[in-house]
Design a protein around this motif. Structure first.
Motif: not given
Length: 123
Positions: A27-33, A35-57
């Protein structure tokens, strides 16, 4: 210990679509994606809250990407209208336990990570 196994991605064309999957071993809770491009820092793409009911991009993918989680603890990222700048290694991430109802957009807030999946977008 939770394990996240990613699949999907690969080569896509600009304007096309790809799908990424992230299968969790339990079982999982809050999850996200992220990404990291060459030569760049890892950056936020998208995420869900703990029950998957809300998202952010991230603004760079809003309206093009969709994050979803199914009932079998698999996280998806539907990537549409691909752009060259979407080329990166994509990582899924999960929290160990529900903290609150917030949506977390920083990598430091996640406890478990997938192995990464390469996405290359060509013109």
């Amino acid at each position: 210990q939770l394990q996240l196994v990613q699949s999907g991605g690969g080569l896509g064309q600009a304007g096309g679509s790809l799908v990424l999957s992230c299968a969790a071993s339990s079982r999982t809770f809050a999850m996200a994606w992220f990404r990291q491009a060459p030569g760049k820092e890892r950056e936020f793409v998208a995420a869900l809250n703990w029950n998957g009911g809300r998202n952010e991009y991230a603004s760079s993918v809003k309206g093009r990407f969709v994050i979803q989680k199914d009932t079998k603890n698999t996280l998806f990222l539907y990537m549409n209208v691909l752009k060259l700048e979407d080329t990166a290694v994509y990582f899924c991430a999960a929290q160990r336990a529900p903290i609150n109802d917030n949506i977390f957009t920083y990598a430091k807030d996640y406890d478990y990570w997938g192995q990464g999946t390469q996405v290359n977008v060509s013109s």
